[in-house]
Design a protein around this motif. Structure first.
Motif, PDB file in Angstrom:
ATOM      1  N   ARG A  69      23.810  52.652  70.143  1.00  0.00           N
ATOM      2  CA  ARG A  69      23.952  51.354  70.811  1.00  0.00           C
ATOM      3  C   ARG A  69      23.368  51.394  72.217  1.00  0.00           C
ATOM      4  NH1 ARG A  69      29.959  48.589  71.312  1.00  0.00           N
ATOM      5  NH2 ARG A  69      29.598  47.101  72.981  1.00  0.00           N
ATOM      6  N   ALA A  93      21.470  37.779  69.792  1.00  0.00           N
ATOM      7  CA  ALA A  93      22.844  37.963  69.301  1.00  0.00           C
ATOM      8  C   ALA A  93      22.837  38.236  67.791  1.00  0.00           C
ATOM      9  CB  ALA A  93      23.701  36.740  69.623  1.00  0.00           C
ATOM     10  N   ARG A  96      21.809  41.828  67.219  1.00  0.00           N
ATOM     11  CA  ARG A  96      22.907  42.755  67.529  1.00  0.00           C
ATOM     12  C   ARG A  96      24.040  42.641  66.502  1.00  0.00           C
ATOM     13  NH1 ARG A  96      21.772  40.969  73.280  1.00  0.00           N
ATOM     14  NH2 ARG A  96      20.731  42.742  74.272  1.00  0.00           N
ATOM     15  N   ARG A  97      24.255  41.443  65.960  1.00  0.00           N
ATOM     16  CA  ARG A  97      25.247  41.284  64.885  1.00  0.00           C
ATOM     17  C   ARG A  97      24.865  42.165  63.695  1.00  0.00           C
ATOM     18  NH1 ARG A  97      25.964  38.776  59.859  1.00  0.00           N
ATOM     19  NH2 ARG A  97      23.871  37.909  59.840  1.00  0.00           N
ATOM     20  N   ASP A 100      25.358  45.838  64.397  1.00  0.00           N
ATOM     21  CA  ASP A 100      26.781  46.131  64.376  1.00  0.00           C
ATOM     22  C   ASP A 100      27.316  46.143  62.936  1.00  0.00           C
ATOM     23  OD1 ASP A 100      29.039  46.721  66.016  1.00  0.00           O
ATOM     24  OD2 ASP A 100      29.832  44.714  65.632  1.00  0.00           O
ATOM     25  N   TRP A 101      26.815  45.244  62.113  1.00  0.00           N
ATOM     26  CA  TRP A 101      27.193  45.210  60.689  1.00  0.00           C
ATOM     27  C   TRP A 101      26.972  46.583  60.067  1.00  0.00           C
ATOM     28  CZ3 TRP A 101      28.297  40.878  57.220  1.00  0.00           C
ATOM     29  CH2 TRP A 101      28.311  41.233  55.856  1.00  0.00           C
ATOM     30  N   LYS A 105      30.443  48.290  59.765  1.00  0.00           N
ATOM     31  CA  LYS A 105      30.911  47.897  58.435  1.00  0.00           C
ATOM     32  C   LYS A 105      30.276  48.766  57.333  1.00  0.00           C
ATOM     33  CE  LYS A 105      31.274  43.663  55.576  1.00  0.00           C
ATOM     34  NZ  LYS A 105      32.704  43.727  55.225  1.00  0.00           N
TER      35      LYS A 105
ATOM     36  N   PHE B  13      38.774  43.880  69.850  1.00  0.00           N
ATOM     37  CA  PHE B  13      37.414  43.351  69.969  1.00  0.00           C
ATOM     38  C   PHE B  13      37.449  41.909  70.475  1.00  0.00           C
ATOM     39  CE2 PHE B  13      37.415  46.852  67.044  1.00  0.00           C
ATOM     40  CZ  PHE B  13      36.298  47.569  67.403  1.00  0.00           C
ATOM     41  N   PRO B  47      30.248  36.302  57.509  1.00  0.00           N
ATOM     42  CA  PRO B  47      30.485  36.862  56.171  1.00  0.00           C
ATOM     43  C   PRO B  47      31.263  38.174  56.211  1.00  0.00           C
ATOM     44  CG  PRO B  47      28.132  36.415  56.518  1.00  0.00           C
ATOM     45  CD  PRO B  47      28.826  36.117  57.806  1.00  0.00           C
ATOM     46  N   ALA B  48      31.271  38.861  57.355  1.00  0.00           N
ATOM     47  CA  ALA B  48      32.051  40.097  57.452  1.00  0.00           C
ATOM     48  C   ALA B  48      33.543  39.795  57.515  1.00  0.00           C
ATOM     49  CB  ALA B  48      31.622  40.904  58.676  1.00  0.00           C
ATOM     50  N   ILE B  65      28.136  33.343  67.209  1.00  0.00           N
ATOM     51  CA  ILE B  65      27.822  34.617  67.862  1.00  0.00           C
ATOM     52  C   ILE B  65      28.907  35.579  67.377  1.00  0.00           C
ATOM     53  CG2 ILE B  65      27.472  35.788  70.075  1.00  0.00           C
ATOM     54  CD1 ILE B  65      25.519  33.489  69.738  1.00  0.00           C
ATOM     55  N   VAL B  66      28.502  36.569  66.615  1.00  0.00           N
ATOM     56  CA  VAL B  66      29.462  37.342  65.812  1.00  0.00           C
ATOM     57  C   VAL B  66      29.654  38.768  66.328  1.00  0.00           C
ATOM     58  CG1 VAL B  66      29.852  38.329  63.514  1.00  0.00           C
ATOM     59  CG2 VAL B  66      28.953  35.994  63.748  1.00  0.00           C
ATOM     60  N   GLY B  67      30.914  39.108  66.540  1.00  0.00           N
ATOM     61  CA  GLY B  67      31.239  40.489  66.901  1.00  0.00           C
ATOM     62  C   GLY B  67      31.195  40.709  68.400  1.00  0.00           C
ATOM     63  N   ALA B  68      32.004  41.661  68.868  1.00  0.00           N
ATOM     64  CA  ALA B  68      32.093  41.907  70.310  1.00  0.00           C
ATOM     65  C   ALA B  68      30.774  42.411  70.885  1.00  0.00           C
ATOM     66  CB  ALA B  68      33.207  42.917  70.606  1.00  0.00           C
ATOM     67  N   ARG B  69      30.102  43.302  70.169  1.00  0.00           N
ATOM     68  CA  ARG B  69      28.848  43.863  70.696  1.00  0.00           C
ATOM     69  C   ARG B  69      27.838  42.753  70.994  1.00  0.00           C
ATOM     70  NH1 ARG B  69      25.610  48.504  67.205  1.00  0.00           N
ATOM     71  NH2 ARG B  69      23.545  48.348  68.127  1.00  0.00           N
ATOM     72  N   ALA B  70      27.648  41.843  70.040  1.00  0.00           N
ATOM     73  CA  ALA B  70      26.704  40.738  70.240  1.00  0.00           C
ATOM     74  C   ALA B  70      27.242  39.727  71.248  1.00  0.00           C
ATOM     75  CB  ALA B  70      26.411  40.049  68.905  1.00  0.00           C
ATOM     76  N   LEU B  72      29.424  40.038  73.769  1.00  0.00           N
ATOM     77  CA  LEU B  72      29.478  40.475  75.166  1.00  0.00           C
ATOM     78  C   LEU B  72      28.090  40.471  75.801  1.00  0.00           C
ATOM     79  CD1 LEU B  72      32.062  43.345  74.643  1.00  0.00           C
ATOM     80  CD2 LEU B  72      32.474  41.214  75.897  1.00  0.00           C
ATOM     81  N   GLU B  73      27.082  40.902  75.047  1.00  0.00           N
ATOM     82  CA  GLU B  73      25.715  40.875  75.575  1.00  0.00           C
ATOM     83  C   GLU B  73      25.245  39.426  75.749  1.00  0.00           C
ATOM     84  OE1 GLU B  73      23.606  43.543  76.308  1.00  0.00           O
ATOM     85  OE2 GLU B  73      24.734  45.237  75.484  1.00  0.00           O
ATOM     86  N   TRP B  74      25.611  38.569  74.810  1.00  0.00           N
ATOM     87  CA  TRP B  74      25.224  37.155  74.876  1.00  0.00           C
ATOM     88  C   TRP B  74      25.844  36.486  76.096  1.00  0.00           C
ATOM     89  CZ3 TRP B  74      28.128  32.556  74.343  1.00  0.00           C
ATOM     90  CH2 TRP B  74      27.372  31.385  74.132  1.00  0.00           C
ATOM     91  N   ASP B 103      34.896  51.314  70.814  1.00  0.00           N
ATOM     92  CA  ASP B 103      34.718  50.490  69.610  1.00  0.00           C
ATOM     93  C   ASP B 103      34.570  51.319  68.343  1.00  0.00           C
ATOM     94  OD1 ASP B 103      34.887  48.321  71.243  1.00  0.00           O
ATOM     95  OD2 ASP B 103      32.771  47.769  71.125  1.00  0.00           O
TER      96      ASP B 103
END
Lengths: 226, 226
Positions: A69, A93, A96-97, A100-101, A105, B13, B47-48, B65-70, B72-74, B103
């Motif tokens: 990352r 974004a 990065r999603r 992260d997937w 996951k 998250f 979908p996750a 905008i999905v997930g903390a990683r994406a 937070l950067e967004w 994470d």
């Protein structure tokens, strides 16, 4: 800058960084790290004891860029072309999603079963793979491939029109599973076509040459038109 | 922009994103998602099926905008002040290393034991916590606290001189464990002092007011000078 990448050949996180560096044309020295050995010099660079780590020296002394990352964003920040995280804030974004997937996951649902059973147990002398665990991983893998096929049907690359860190993450993870002949490519034609495009990129070549002693990949592993 | 944050109160998250939005002064609507229910409308956004998801509408339609990683950067990209990912490329890499540490490593070694046993099993009707699993999580937590204490002794904030996404990640994860009274603060004075500073920030206030029905946090949970 004399960059060293501390990596493990079949670590999907290390592979992402190798691909990104190759895309940017950044030359590095590769150093194989058997993280199971817990080498003290390596733990000094990364107390988590995981690959990848990029290390180099500058006027501030010895530096370590730790984890995919951080390393992928760092590579993108210091080397703009070709952009692997291009587009609007929303597109970035989405990239990065996807990364992260795969990193969380796919890693928890597929790698933790298939890579753990077929590679890590062997590397650490923990005996034969458990067929029930591999079966679990295979079931999850099929769901991920179905999702990937949907994305590829709708978009040329995973995050949209451009090749990005999203494609790199997906391909790096899948390539490790493919080394153990666990990807049913024929059942997912869009994913197979996309992976063929990825394999044909010069940035992927070195990964296709990787070989672990005593673990031979299937014949199609390094065939571009597979 | 009418932002909605789909979150779960004790999801570390989601908490990172709530803190970052509050630091930036960005107003949002909070929508609680019980991810275990697998709500179809929510799966259409992600979908996750995981939190957090930031959603809003613009000329392009409904966005997620999905997930903390994406996320937070967004947030950092669309709202520059106060900077939560400031400094040189190397400093930014260090911030992302710390976020990734919590994470992935803390999540797998601590949350997967303590939060899973004490919260998730209850939310999903899977019965009483397994004491052996909780013990496992506690052992790992102590190692993380020792590492945190080392960092805080050397630096004022986790990644250096400035408060950053690294502090936010660490505090968000620890705060969920603290809700279940599992953090032995007294044994780690530097970590306690640092967490006191974090708790005193206005961005943390809403988290300290969170309450899950039937699960009461310890009295010190929302005390600033604990």
């Amino acid at each position: 800058m004399n960059l060293t990448l501390h990596h493990w050949q079949l670590d999907p996180f290390s592979r992402q960084v190798r691909i990104a560096l190759a895309e940017k044309g950044m030359r590095i020295r590769l150093k194989e790290e058997r993280i199971w050995d817990g080498r003290q010099d390596f733990l000094a660079l990364n107390p988590a004891g995981t690959t990848p780590v990029l290390s180099f020296s500058d006027e501030g002394g010895r530096r370590a860029i730790v984890g995919a990352r951080a390393a992928l964003e760092w590579i993108e920040e210091i080397s703009a072309e070709p952009a692997l995280l291009a587009g609007s804030a929303i597109t970035r974004a989405e990239i990065r999603r996807l990364a992260d997937w795969f990193d969380r996951k796919f890693d928890a649902e597929v790698n933790a079963y298939i890579l753990y059973e077929k590679m890590e147990k062997r590397m650490t002398g923990q005996g034969a793979p458990d067929p029930d665990m591999i079966h679990q991983g295979r079931l999850a893998l099929r769901e991920h491939l179905t999702y990937l096929a949907t994305l590829i049907d709708a978009r040329h690359w995973l995050s949209g029109n451009g090749y990005s860190l999203g494609d790199i993450a997906a391909a790096a993870h899948l390539s490790c599973i493919d080394y153990f002949n666990e990807v049913p490519w024929e059942k997912y034609p869009p994913v197979k076509e996309w992976y063929g495009r990825i394999k044909s990129r010069p940035s992927f070549r070195a990964l296709l040459r990787d070989r672990l002693p005593g673990m031979t990949p299937p014949p199609h592993y390094d065939v571009l038109d597979f």
